[in-house]
Design a protein around this motif. Structure first.
Motif, PDB file in Angstrom:
ATOM      1  N   ILE A  15       0.857  -1.195   0.000  1.00 14.10           N
ATOM      2  CA  ILE A  15       0.000   0.000   0.000  1.00 14.10           C
ATOM      3  C   ILE A  15       0.887   1.237   0.000  1.00 14.10           C
ATOM      4  O   ILE A  15       1.814   1.361   0.812  1.00 14.10           O
ATOM      5  N   SER A  16       0.595   2.153  -0.903  1.00 18.11           N
ATOM      6  CA  SER A  16       1.412   3.368  -0.998  1.00 18.11           C
ATOM      7  C   SER A  16       1.071   4.332   0.134  1.00 18.11           C
ATOM      8  O   SER A  16      -0.042   4.334   0.681  1.00 18.11           O
ATOM      9  N   ALA A  17       2.055   5.165   0.474  1.00 18.48           N
ATOM     10  CA  ALA A  17       1.836   6.184   1.496  1.00 18.48           C
ATOM     11  C   ALA A  17       0.746   7.158   1.062  1.00 18.48           C
ATOM     12  O   ALA A  17      -0.067   7.622   1.874  1.00 18.48           O
ATOM     13  N   LYS A  18       0.699   7.456  -0.248  1.00 17.11           N
ATOM     14  CA  LYS A  18      -0.306   8.380  -0.765  1.00 17.11           C
ATOM     15  C   LYS A  18      -1.711   7.856  -0.508  1.00 17.11           C
ATOM     16  O   LYS A  18      -2.627   8.599  -0.132  1.00 17.11           O
ATOM     17  N   GLU A  19      -1.882   6.526  -0.702  1.00 16.81           N
ATOM     18  CA  GLU A  19      -3.202   5.932  -0.503  1.00 16.81           C
ATOM     19  C   GLU A  19      -3.603   6.009   0.973  1.00 16.81           C
ATOM     20  O   GLU A  19      -4.756   6.303   1.307  1.00 16.81           O
TER      21      GLU A  19
END
Length: 1023
Positions: A15-19
């Protein structure tokens, strides 16, 4: 991606930090760690992330979810199922960490998470809540006096668990509401009903415990009604709040007709009240609920915890203060004997609704307003949701005041809850519909904000968080379940600022605008009658409401620009006037100033654009006759109130320069002197405005007034000499000196003080002594006449400068003017000790500086002698005692006399002057004519201890302040501490006390002067 593919840890790492940030996580690293816990292996990640996106705090919701699934893995099926089935769970866990912890402690309540978000969430009925909590302790809800069967620690725990289950159900509905602002009143009602149910169950526990000590039949005969006060009584309680209560007791006869004796019944009732509170507040395995506060009972903490109904009524009839009736506005029976509670409500209602007619009601209302913001730490003032400016108390004060004013004659507004009361006031035509809607919406939003902040940790707080992350959680929590714009911390703060600003202005809009509309025949959506408008004015402290209505009508009626602007401003101006000591006089004075300046653009701009100036003006007009009279004749001076630099005291050189310029412009002496005296009046007004606005302290004020009078005398003497020379076509054959004495000599005069002076002269070169003396007398007589004679046209509101020459050698029987040699002979041969003492105040005021040097060379030998004998010391002491016994006004209270009374001005000044006579020869720093600099020099020379000097200085300043305050208030000089409460209140405010501190000033003065007298007697008399 498939939610169940791979372990939770593997999925979390992808999971990306942006998400995560988009979902609302504050700590991305920690979120990824918790998302990787094995408890989530069976959970579909997209469903989990979607659910967490509904949480106010995804960080907290995730951690609580993992901990719950550790014990109850079946929760995963809810996450993987229909999103609508899990949304409430995520919302609750993200909005209340405390309730999440409760579910961990009591997992049997997990069924509450099945409630779905609703457009119109349901509510629990009061009877159902009461039954549930009574049943939790094994009591019969149908019994007349329920008694618990589950008792002790087990009963306490069962009650608290049942309470928190019901609380969680309220919270589930609340956080799942599509429009939480609209749902807020229902939340407050349920929380109050739940508190009442808890008190009922606590009373059942108390009865069971009391039955162990007393005969159960006797306990059953003692009836107790628990009266909810404040928000509990109004059914608008917070999630966590003290519950204010009052207890009422009575005894019921048994079937045999026996009644417990009064002492026994009171002891049982008191025990029941104590045990009930313990059930709510005592420590135990399940945390306490909230504090039960009985301090609003008659006599507060000093009064008995329980009383009979008759005892309550007797107290309210004879001893209660006005604020106590206002506190009863919300009183409602919430637990215990309902029939007794209803009789209590009926008995107190007449006291509540007649309280607006009671003496002291206005002062009570003003005290209520002060309590809104007092005692708030400065660091918290901008964070206060409840007590700060534009907070909940502003709304509640306005609504309650309107209810008390109009509820006397209109029973429809006798409601308890703030939102219901707003609706009732609007229906009755006392508030405009739009204003009521706006006020109600803002109030509900502020209450929702308060609820959400408290709900997170179930802690009693009314402060907006400082931390940006916490603010973001509150923003998401307040937003509700309906899709809206993305909530953020900055948007929340922006909205809160807007609401505070609106609420702060709503009091004036709601309270005054309908009244103005009624008077000005302006279109309005209210139906306020003239009598109702007068009731509102009376509630604010206006005594002559008919006259007040006329003034308001005159100021606001018409279509002119002035009327239009004043209609907008009057709500605020009237409120500020009401904060003064005499609102009626203030309103009349405002009308006079507006009549003089009402069409002047700068004046209207000042009122509209400078809140500080307009507020200062209103407070002054309603508390100072002296300044109001001067402003009426010089209304343009109001412009100074908007600029502190224009209130600065002008120096003697500046005053002399301006006055000399006026003398040069006018050939006619009367015209020239009129111009000078106008400058004097203007500068007295400037100093008075500075004093009343808090810009100038007492030392600056007295020195400034002294300089104004000195410059005026200098100008008058110059004009008299010029006139003599013009008429006689030759120079004055004498060099003339005016010597300031007394308070003028010390640069310590007050408003309206006389000028004590002595005159000296020296013959001009070639002039005969007799010729010089006659010329000096003629010039000085003309100087005095110029200062006192009527002007054409008259100078309105001028206080004539009186010249007092009685301190001259031989007093009134002696020559008015003497040569320096004559003074030298007199002081050497005939002067008494007190006359030498008077010379300690002698200071140059006007005239020849050469004569002044010669004069002071002479008098310095006598006021700062090389030797001060024991006989002279005895003379001084005897004279002081004689002054105290002979010059004190007949019938005056010496403890309240600021000039000659105990520890007042005379005591401090005589002590300082004695030190100057004794030590001035050897201590040059003592050679000053001013009291405080001389006192400071005495401390430096170790003649007076610093602590003693501090007492004396405090007494001198306070006495001087009171003396000046008397003139500012009434326009008349007085040397007594005011006896009229309104005058004392005005003086207290000018000195710098908070409103409502008249008694405090009185007590302070008596205490400080008592201390000052003790120091004086020890140092002056050697006692």
């Amino acid at each position: 991606m498939s939610g169940a593919t791979g372990s939770a840890k593997e999925r979390a790492e992808k999971i990306s930090a942006k998400e995560l940030i988009a979902i609302g996580f504050a700590d991305v690293t920690n979120a990824r760690r918790w998302l990787g816990f094995p408890e989530l292996d069976t959970v579909e990640l997209p469903a989990l992330l979607e659910g967490l996106s509904h949480a106010a705090s995804p960080d907290v919701a995730l951690q609580l979810l993992v901990r719950l699934m550790e014990q109850h893995p079946e929760i995963g099926r809810r996450v993987n199922g229909d999103p609508a089935d899990s949304e409430t769970m995520f919302r609750l866990l993200g909005a209340s960490e405390a309730l999440g912890e409760f579910l961990l402690r009591a997992p049997e309540n997990l069924d509450l998470l099945e409630i779905r978000p609703q457009v119109r969430p349901g509510t629990d009925q009061p009877a159902a809540l009461r039954a549930a909590l009574l049943e939790s302790v094994g009591a019969d809800p149908q019994a007349e006096t329920p008694v618990a069967t589950v008792t002790g620690a087990d009963g306490q725990k069962a009650l608290r668990l049942a309470y928190r289950r019901a609380l969680a159900r309220v919270a589930v509905r609340d956080v799942g509401a599509l429009d939480p602002v609209e749902y807020m009143p229902a939340v407050g009602r349920q929380l109050a009903d739940l508190a009442g149910a808890a008190l009922e169950a606590g009373l059942a526990l108390a009865r069971a415990q009391s039955n162990e000590r007393w005969d159960p039949a006797v306990v059953e005969q003692v009836r107790l009604a628990v009266i909810g006060m404040g928000k509990c009584g109004a059914r608008e309680l917070n999630y966590i709040s003290d519950v204010d209560v009052v207890y009422v007791m009575e005894t019921r006869a048994a079937e045999s007709g026996e009644v417990p004796d009064e002492n026994t019944a009171t002891e049982i009732a008191t025990e029941l009240a104590h045990l009930l509170a313990q059930a709510m507040m005592a420590t135990g395995p399940e945390p306490a609920l909230w504090e039960v506060d009985a301090n609003l009972r008659p006599e507060g903490k000093d009064g008995p915890l329980v009383r009979t109904l008759d005892s309550h009524v007797r107290y309210y009839k004879r001893w209660a203060k006005s604020w106590e009736f206002q506190a009863l506005l919300k009183a409602r029976c919430v637990a215990g004997d309902q029939e007794l509670g209803r009789r209590y409500e009926d008995a107190i209602a007449p006291f509540i609704w007649s309280s607006a007619e009671r003496e002291g009601f206005v002062e009570s209302v003003q005290a209520m307003r002060r309590r809104v913001t007092e005692n708030i730490p400065e660091a918290d003032r901008d964070r206060q949701i409840k007590l700060g400016p534009g907070g909940l108390r502003d709304v509640e004060f306005t609504v309650q005041l309107l209810q008390l004013v109009h509820g006397r004659n209109d029973e429809t507004v006798r409601t308890r809850a703030t939102t219901e009361s707003l609706a009732a006031l609007s229906s009755g035509g006392y508030i405009g519909r739009k204003d009521a809607e706006d006020f109600g919406q803002n109030y509900r939003w502020l209450r929702l904000l308060e609820h959400r902040i408290q709900l997170f940790r179930l802690r009693r707080t009314h402060l907006m968080p400082r931390d940006e992350r916490e603010l973001a959680v509150v923003a998401r929590s307040v937003d509700g379940a309906a899709p809206r714009t993305h909530p953020t911390a900055p948007r929340l703060v922006e909205e809160w600022t807007r609401v505070k600003r609106t609420v702060r202005s709503m009091h004036e809009r709601i309270f005054y605008r309908p009244m103005l509309a009624a008077l000005a025949n302006a279109p309005a959506d209210t139906t306020l009658t003239t009598d109702s408008a007068r009731d509102r004015l009376a509630a604010l402290g206006y005594q002559d409401t008919k006259a007040a209505m006329r003034h308001i009508e005159a100021l606001s009626r018409g279509v002119s620009r002035r009327a239009e602007i004043l209609r907008t401003l009057l709500p605020v101006l009237l409120d500020w006037l009401a904060e003064g000591v005499d609102p009626d006089a203030g309103l009349l004075n405002l009308r006079r100033v507006c009549d003089s300046l009402g069409t002047t653009p700068w004046f209207l701009r000042l009122l509209r654009d400078s809140n500080a100036a307009a507020e200062r003006l209103c407070h002054i007009l309603s508390s100072s006759r002296y300044v109001s009279d001067l402003l009426e004749t010089s209304p343009e001076s109001t412009a100074w109130l908007g600029d502190d630099s224009k209130l600065a005291t002008r120096s003697l050189d500046e005053l002399v320069t301006e006055m000399w310029a006026q003398l040069s412009r006018h050939r006619d002496a009367a015209e020239a002197m009129r111009a000078v005296r106008q400058i004097r009046r203007r500068e007295q007004l400037r100093i008075a405005l500075a004093d009343t606005s808090g810009v100038a302290d007492v030392e600056t004020t007295v020195a400034g007034l002294s300089d104004v009078d000195q410059a005026t005398v200098m100008a008058a003497l110059h004009l008299a000499r010029t006139e003599y020379e013009r008429e006689n076509e030759r120079s004055v054959p004498a060099e003339i000196l005016v010597v300031a004495m007394g308070r003028q000599g010390g640069r310590e005069i007050g408003f309206g003080s006389d000028a004590d002076v002595m005159y000296a002269y020296e013959p001009a070169e070639g002039a005969e002594p007799q010729e010089a003396q006659e010329a000096a007398e003629r010039v000085l007589a003309r100087m005095v006449k110029l200062l006192k004679q009527p002007c054409t046209p008259p100078i309105l509101a001028e206080r004539i400068l009186e010249i007092d020459n009685d301190l001259r050698p031989e007093g009134r029987s002696g020559a008015k003017v003497r040569s320096v040699a004559s003074y030298a002979e007199y002081y050497e041969r005939w002067s008494e000790t007190w006359e030498r003492q008077a010379l300690t105040r002698a200071r140059y005021m006007a005239g020849s500086e050469e004569v002044a040097q010669a004069f002071f060379r002479v008098v310095d030998r006598y006021r700062y002698p090389a030797e001060f004998t024991d006989r002279q010391l005895v003379d001084i002491r005897r004279m002081k005692a004689r002054v105290e016994s002979e010059r004190m006004p007949r019938g005056a209270d010496p403890t309240r006399q600021v000039k000659l009374g105990r520890g007042g001005l005379s005591d401090v000044e005589w002590l300082v002057q004695l030190l100057q006579l004794q030590h001035g020869h050897d201590v040059p720093e003592l050679r000053t004519t001013s009291t405080l600099p001389a006192l400071h020099a005495a401390v430096a020379a170790e003649l007076v201890g610093p602590e003693d000097a501090a007492v004396l200085e405090h007494a001198w300043k306070l006495a001087t302040d009171i003396r000046n305050g008397n003139v500012l208030r009434s326009g008349r000089a007085s040397d007594s501490v005011p006896s009229r409460r309104a005058d004392l209140e005005a003086v207290a405010r000018w000195i710098g006390y908070e409103p409502g501190s008249a008694t405090q000033l009185e007590e302070d003065y008596l205490r400080i002067t008592r201390q000052s007298r003790s120091v004086f007697e020890r140092l002056f008399y050697g006692r």
